[in-house]
Design an enzyme around this catalytic site. Structure first.
Site, PDB file in Angstrom:
ATOM      1  N   SER A 147     -36.326 -65.672   4.023  1.00 20.80           N
ATOM      2  CA  SER A 147     -34.857 -66.156   3.372  1.00 20.80           C
ATOM      3  C   SER A 147     -35.769 -66.777   2.175  1.00 20.80           C
ATOM      4  O   SER A 147     -36.227 -66.492   1.563  1.00 20.80           O
ATOM      5  CB  SER A 147     -34.113 -66.774   3.432  1.00 20.80           C
ATOM      6  OG  SER A 147     -33.059 -66.860   3.495  1.00 20.80           O
ATOM      7  N   ASP A 242     -26.068 -58.304   5.145  1.00 25.92           N
ATOM      8  CA  ASP A 242     -26.363 -59.318   4.653  1.00 25.92           C
ATOM      9  C   ASP A 242     -25.605 -59.539   2.455  1.00 25.92           C
ATOM     10  O   ASP A 242     -26.980 -58.303   2.336  1.00 25.92           O
ATOM     11  CB  ASP A 242     -28.462 -59.357   4.361  1.00 25.92           C
ATOM     12  CG  ASP A 242     -28.569 -61.056   3.727  1.00 25.92           C
ATOM     13  OD1 ASP A 242     -27.994 -61.891   3.376  1.00 25.92           O
ATOM     14  OD2 ASP A 242     -30.057 -61.031   3.956  1.00 25.92           O
ATOM     15  N   HIS A 272     -28.626 -61.762   7.363  1.00 21.79           N
ATOM     16  CA  HIS A 272     -29.339 -61.799   7.085  1.00 21.79           C
ATOM     17  C   HIS A 272     -29.955 -63.143   8.764  1.00 21.79           C
ATOM     18  O   HIS A 272     -28.992 -63.455   9.552  1.00 21.79           O
ATOM     19  CB  HIS A 272     -28.389 -63.433   6.839  1.00 21.79           C
ATOM     20  CG  HIS A 272     -29.584 -64.602   5.396  1.00 21.79           C
ATOM     21  ND1 HIS A 272     -29.984 -63.933   4.244  1.00 21.79           N
ATOM     22  CD2 HIS A 272     -29.966 -65.465   5.694  1.00 21.79           C
ATOM     23  CE1 HIS A 272     -31.345 -64.899   4.129  1.00 21.79           C
ATOM     24  NE2 HIS A 272     -30.692 -65.826   4.873  1.00 21.79           N
TER      25      HIS A 272
END
Length: 300
Positions: A147, A242, A272
């Site tokens: 991320s 995501d 995610h």
């Protein structure tokens, strides 16, 4: 009543700080022992604490120092919880046979861009240059993250290329925000309520990059850059559900078009941060892919 972006970010920071360390029980790799020590690296944006994970000890004749992998955790650039990646760091140290350096970089809104990028780059440069004193091989180096940490990974690799310093054998880009200029409402998911809501992404971006003029900067939005040639080989992981999938897919294609060796894997039916929250089979498969890719890249 509306709150300033900084106050909103601090509220979400407090809310997420505990949640971000909750890794799915079956993804914790409890059977893999933890061999760690702490070190402190001085950077141009202040000192950074890092946790060093060592591969399992062997009884064999001592060999050359192990290669090294530098890991950057996620958290929307506002959550400073490197321990959330403990399971990944332990697994990679054991399965890829490398030293893993888990970096506790500066977070917003207290320390906005470029503090985290400066710290991330300076730590990796230090790791590359200081192997002999710490029993790792800085010439066999890889870098990666998840991320926000994957965004920092891309920034580190760009900076290293532009400065002509170290050359990572591999960069791991896992579920990265790579376009922080686009309106988050345009980042779509095939499911009704994906993990990342547009408002949450806006809070992250406003805290990390408070000046909108900086949001197209290649160290903020690597996916908008058009000069990708010469970057390190990449493993790009994206998740079907995501909101950040499209920009990750696009970055993998752009790297490939620029002549960068790319392995791109889209994990179906997951959202995610699935490497932390599950589903467990997909999470394990992705972490195993990271470890096997590192083992191959770092042994070459």
């Amino acid at each position: 009543m509306s709150f300033s972006p900084g106050i909103q970010a601090r509220g979400i920071q407090l809310l997420l700080s505990g949640m971000m360390t909750r890794v799915h029980e079956d993804l914790r790799f409890a059977d893999i022992p933890k061999r760690t020590e702490s070190l402190r690296v001085e950077t141009g944006a202040g000192p950074v604490t890092c946790t060093v994970y060592r591969p399992p000890a062997t009884t064999d004749t001592p060999t050359a120092p192990a290669p090294v992998y530098v890991n950057f955790h996620g958290g929307g650039f506002i959550v400073g919880r490197p321990e959330q990646d403990d399971h990944i760091c332990r697994y990679i140290a054991a399965e890829a046979g490398c030293v893993v350096i888990n970096v506790d970089y500066a977070v917003a809104p207290q320390r906005p861009f470029p503090a985290a990028v400066t710290q991330a780059y300076d730590v990796v440069e230090w790791v590359a240059e200081n192997g002999p004193a710490h029993d790792w091989d800085g010439s066999r180096l890889a870098v990666g993250g998840h991320s926000a940490g994957a965004n920092l990974t891309a920034a580190v690799c760009r900076t290293a290329r532009d400065r002509g310093t170290f050359s990572p054998r591999l960069q791991i880009i896992d579920s990265a925000p790579l376009d922080q200029l686009a309106d988050p409402s345009t980042k779509l998911s095939p499911i009704a309520k994906p993990l990342l809501a547009p408002h949450l992404i806006r809070v992250f971006t406003a805290a990390y990059v408070p000046d909108p003029a900086d949001r197209a900067h290649p160290l903020v939005s690597p996916g908008l850059a058009d000069d990708l040639a010469g970057l390190p080989p990449a493993l790009v992981i994206t998740a079907e559900h995501d909101r950040l999938r499209d920009e990750g897919d696009a970055y993998a294609k752009a790297l490939d078009a620029a002549g960068v060796p790319v392995t791109h894997r889209v994990f179906e039916g997951v959202d995610h941060y699935f490497t932390h929250t599950g589903p467990v089979p997909s999470g394990k498969e992705a972490i195993e892919l990271m470890a096997s890719s590192l083992r191959t890249a770092l042994s070459a």
